[in-house]
Scaffold this motif. Structure first.
Motif, PDB file in Angstrom:
ATOM      1  N   VAL A 114       0.851  -1.194   0.000  1.00  0.00           N
ATOM      2  CA  VAL A 114       0.000   0.000   0.000  1.00  0.00           C
ATOM      3  C   VAL A 114       0.881   1.236   0.000  1.00  0.00           C
ATOM      4  N   GLN A 115       0.560   2.150  -0.899  1.00  0.00           N
ATOM      5  CA  GLN A 115       1.204   3.461  -0.943  1.00  0.00           C
ATOM      6  C   GLN A 115       0.140   4.491  -0.596  1.00  0.00           C
ATOM      7  N   LEU A 116       0.327   5.147   0.543  1.00  0.00           N
ATOM      8  CA  LEU A 116      -0.683   6.045   1.092  1.00  0.00           C
ATOM      9  C   LEU A 116      -0.212   7.489   0.951  1.00  0.00           C
ATOM     10  N   SER A 117      -1.064   8.316   0.386  1.00  0.00           N
ATOM     11  CA  SER A 117      -0.715   9.725   0.220  1.00  0.00           C
ATOM     12  C   SER A 117      -1.049  10.506   1.479  1.00  0.00           C
ATOM     13  N   VAL A 118      -0.154  11.422   1.849  1.00  0.00           N
ATOM     14  CA  VAL A 118      -0.442  12.376   2.922  1.00  0.00           C
ATOM     15  C   VAL A 118      -0.157  13.770   2.395  1.00  0.00           C
ATOM     16  N   GLN A 119      -0.856  14.756   2.933  1.00  0.00           N
ATOM     17  CA  GLN A 119      -0.724  16.116   2.419  1.00  0.00           C
ATOM     18  C   GLN A 119       0.053  17.034   3.368  1.00  0.00           C
ATOM     19  N   GLN A 148      -0.874  -3.445  10.651  1.00  0.00           N
ATOM     20  CA  GLN A 148      -1.454  -4.555  11.413  1.00  0.00           C
ATOM     21  C   GLN A 148      -1.670  -5.779  10.534  1.00  0.00           C
ATOM     22  N   PHE A 149      -1.952  -5.545   9.256  1.00  0.00           N
ATOM     23  CA  PHE A 149      -2.095  -6.656   8.312  1.00  0.00           C
ATOM     24  C   PHE A 149      -0.752  -7.111   7.749  1.00  0.00           C
ATOM     25  N   ASP A 150       0.331  -6.527   8.257  1.00  0.00           N
ATOM     26  CA  ASP A 150       1.699  -6.891   7.880  1.00  0.00           C
ATOM     27  C   ASP A 150       1.985  -6.619   6.408  1.00  0.00           C
ATOM     28  N   LEU A 151       1.311  -5.613   5.845  1.00  0.00           N
ATOM     29  CA  LEU A 151       1.631  -5.170   4.495  1.00  0.00           C
ATOM     30  C   LEU A 151       2.714  -4.097   4.564  1.00  0.00           C
ATOM     31  N   PRO A 152       3.656  -4.089   3.622  1.00  0.00           N
ATOM     32  CA  PRO A 152       4.616  -2.980   3.569  1.00  0.00           C
ATOM     33  C   PRO A 152       3.893  -1.681   3.212  1.00  0.00           C
ATOM     34  N   LEU A 153       4.338  -0.605   3.836  1.00  0.00           N
ATOM     35  CA  LEU A 153       3.686   0.697   3.683  1.00  0.00           C
ATOM     36  C   LEU A 153       4.672   1.719   3.137  1.00  0.00           C
ATOM     37  N   THR A 154       4.250   2.393   2.075  1.00  0.00           N
ATOM     38  CA  THR A 154       4.958   3.572   1.580  1.00  0.00           C
ATOM     39  C   THR A 154       4.099   4.793   1.872  1.00  0.00           C
ATOM     40  N   ILE A 155       4.712   5.820   2.419  1.00  0.00           N
ATOM     41  CA  ILE A 155       4.046   7.111   2.576  1.00  0.00           C
ATOM     42  C   ILE A 155       4.532   8.021   1.456  1.00  0.00           C
ATOM     43  N   MET A 173       6.549  11.536  11.150  1.00  0.00           N
ATOM     44  CA  MET A 173       5.265  10.833  11.124  1.00  0.00           C
ATOM     45  C   MET A 173       5.376   9.522  10.356  1.00  0.00           C
ATOM     46  N   ALA A 174       6.048   9.555   9.193  1.00  0.00           N
ATOM     47  CA  ALA A 174       6.201   8.333   8.393  1.00  0.00           C
ATOM     48  C   ALA A 174       6.946   7.265   9.179  1.00  0.00           C
ATOM     49  N   ALA A 175       7.964   7.670   9.913  1.00  0.00           N
ATOM     50  CA  ALA A 175       8.720   6.706  10.727  1.00  0.00           C
ATOM     51  C   ALA A 175       7.853   6.151  11.849  1.00  0.00           C
ATOM     52  N   GLU A 176       7.078   7.008  12.490  1.00  0.00           N
ATOM     53  CA  GLU A 176       6.202   6.560  13.578  1.00  0.00           C
ATOM     54  C   GLU A 176       5.116   5.611  13.070  1.00  0.00           C
ATOM     55  N   LEU A 177       4.707   5.765  11.814  1.00  0.00           N
ATOM     56  CA  LEU A 177       3.705   4.877  11.220  1.00  0.00           C
ATOM     57  C   LEU A 177       4.316   3.564  10.729  1.00  0.00           C
ATOM     58  N   ASP A 178       5.622   3.405  10.924  1.00  0.00           N
ATOM     59  CA  ASP A 178       6.344   2.186  10.543  1.00  0.00           C
ATOM     60  C   ASP A 178       6.344   1.981   9.034  1.00  0.00           C
ATOM     61  N   ALA A 179       6.438   3.085   8.301  1.00  0.00           N
ATOM     62  CA  ALA A 179       6.574   2.980   6.847  1.00  0.00           C
ATOM     63  C   ALA A 179       7.963   2.445   6.513  1.00  0.00           C
ATOM     64  N   SER A 180       8.021   1.541   5.550  1.00  0.00           N
ATOM     65  CA  SER A 180       9.317   1.058   5.100  1.00  0.00           C
ATOM     66  C   SER A 180       9.927   1.989   4.057  1.00  0.00           C
ATOM     67  N   GLY A 223      18.493   1.996   7.228  1.00  0.00           N
ATOM     68  CA  GLY A 223      18.199   0.660   7.704  1.00  0.00           C
ATOM     69  C   GLY A 223      16.811   0.493   8.263  1.00  0.00           C
ATOM     70  N   GLN A 224      16.105   1.597   8.472  1.00  0.00           N
ATOM     71  CA  GLN A 224      14.731   1.543   8.991  1.00  0.00           C
ATOM     72  C   GLN A 224      13.715   1.958   7.941  1.00  0.00           C
ATOM     73  N   MET A 225      14.010   3.062   7.248  1.00  0.00           N
ATOM     74  CA  MET A 225      13.060   3.598   6.289  1.00  0.00           C
ATOM     75  C   MET A 225      13.815   4.173   5.096  1.00  0.00           C
ATOM     76  N   GLN A 226      13.497   3.672   3.908  1.00  0.00           N
ATOM     77  CA  GLN A 226      14.075   4.226   2.686  1.00  0.00           C
ATOM     78  C   GLN A 226      13.375   5.546   2.367  1.00  0.00           C
ATOM     79  N   ILE A 227      14.155   6.553   2.038  1.00  0.00           N
ATOM     80  CA  ILE A 227      13.584   7.850   1.685  1.00  0.00           C
ATOM     81  C   ILE A 227      13.992   8.200   0.266  1.00  0.00           C
ATOM     82  N   ASP A 228      13.003   8.264  -0.622  1.00  0.00           N
ATOM     83  CA  ASP A 228      13.222   8.695  -1.995  1.00  0.00           C
ATOM     84  C   ASP A 228      12.852  10.171  -2.107  1.00  0.00           C
ATOM     85  N   TYR A 229      13.574  10.875  -2.945  1.00  0.00           N
ATOM     86  CA  TYR A 229      13.395  12.325  -3.048  1.00  0.00           C
ATOM     87  C   TYR A 229      13.281  12.694  -4.514  1.00  0.00           C
TER      88      TYR A 229
END
Length: 370
Positions: A114-119, A148-155, A173-180, A223-229
């Motif tokens: 799942v890739q979830l958009s935030v504004q 919770q469904f153990d799906l990888p999450l992109t913000i 926020m993305a890190a706190e939401l456990d986004a990969s 090692g925790q969250m990949q950040i693309d720019y």
């Protein structure tokens, strides 16, 4: 000079724009201003055929996008069909129409990601940019369900002058939401984003600060969250390879079945696009005149034709060249070698320093047939 027509590889990904309908009215939306109607959307069977043809062509991933893809009641069937032909399925969603049971059904159908958009990071700023009250709170809830469904999450966070002051908080926020993965993408000025350019354009100082924050965060979250720019174009000196190069790595199918080299390609006047209802996807990819028009390097004028970056940026963005110069075959004005570059730089400075610009929102009647 290398061959103007290098061997054509299969596309890596298919962006399936299932619908232009969306409850949000994001002021930076790059979909066409004239959105395709619900009545024009291709059927479940047609999408299933497209997925099968994509897999046969060599596509590995399907990105289920929009608009908002969850407006389609057949989304579970489409996920199942894509997984049935071994396509990796990525749902690109605002999340605002999802409930936990629907997400569970999509997981059961085989959804991979799942890739979830935030504004923004704050509800006030986020809901104002999205044009929808309560959207931000719902997104946070959906993000937690995804994990919770153990799906990888992109913000995915599209940034601009209206929300760049919250970039550090967005990253936290993305890190706190456990986004990969977090994608910080500066606004691309097509569609409704172009209509709001004077209200969205950041200053050069804001861009430098954003880049600094992203660089620091990459170290902090390694090692925790990949950040693309995705860097901004209007303040740059050299263009990006849009979509990996025109007709090279990705293809898009619009809600009505038009096969496009990129999601904004319809903005280029004079190009005609084949429809997947009339022609197989593989045939379109290999032989469509629209895909061939700017593929490779043979179409390039000078100074692109003799530039040592011609097979790095592939001439930059054709839609941007059309929007800013009136000719899609011109060098991308982002390039400092373009005759139009100084005009672009002046436009960017002027837009970035216009105060108190009102945000313009599309009407709901322009997004569906409801």
């Amino acid at each position: 000079m290398s061959d103007a027509h290098p061997p054509l590889e299969p596309p890596i990904g298919l962006v399936a724009e299932l619908s232009h309908r969306c409850p949000q009215r994001c002021v930076y939306c790059s979909n066409p201003v004239a959105l395709e109607r619900k009545s024009a959307e291709i059927s479940t069977a047609s999408w299933e055929r497209v997925f099968a043809q994509a897999a046969e062509l060599g596509v590995l991933q399907v990105h289920l996008s929009g608009g908002e893809p969850t407006v389609r009641p057949d989304l579970e069937a489409l996920v199942e069909a894509a997984r049935g032909v071994d396509l990796y399925t990525n749902l690109i969603t605002s999340g605002v129409l999802l409930d936990r049971d629907r997400l569970q059904a999509l997981v059961n159908a085989g959804l991979d990601h799942v890739q979830l958009s935030v504004q923004a990071a704050s509800a006030g700023c986020a809901d104002r940019v999205a044009g929808l009250d309560g959207a931000h709170a719902k997104k946070l809830e959906v993000a937690r369900w995804v994990r919770q469904f153990d799906l990888p999450l992109t913000i995915n966070a599209v940034v601009h002058r209206q929300n760049l002051h919250e970039l550090a908080q967005i990253i936290e926020m993305a890190a706190e939401l456990d986004a990969s993965r977090l994608e910080v993408a500066h606004t691309q000025y097509y569609g409704w984003a172009l209509e709001n350019r004077a209200a969205l354009m950041p200053t050069a100082e804001q861009v430098r600060e954003a880049t600094r924050l992203v660089d620091e965060a990459r170290d902090d979250y390694a090692g925790q969250m990949q950040i693309d720019y995705v860097t901004p174009d209007y303040h740059a000196r050299r263009p990006k390879a849009c979509m990996g190069g025109w007709g090279r790595r990705l293809l898009v199918v619009s809600p009505s079945g038009l096969a496009l080299p990129c999601h904004a390609a319809q903005s280029i006047e004079g190009l005609e696009f084949d429809n997947v209802e009339d022609r197989p996807l593989g045939e379109i990819w290999r032989h469509s005149q629209a895909f061939e028009r700017f593929r490779g390097t043979g179409w390039m004028p000078e100074p692109c034709r003799s530039c040592d970056r011609r097979e790095i940026d592939w001439g930059g963005c054709r839609c941007q060249a059309f929007a800013l110069t009136g000719d899609a075959a011109n060098p991308d004005p982002v390039c400092e070698l373009s005759d139009h570059h100084q005009d672009l730089a002046r436009l960017a400075r002027r837009a970035a320093h216009q105060p108190n610009q009102m945000l313009r929102y599309r009407s709901f009647t322009n997004s569906s047939d409801t």
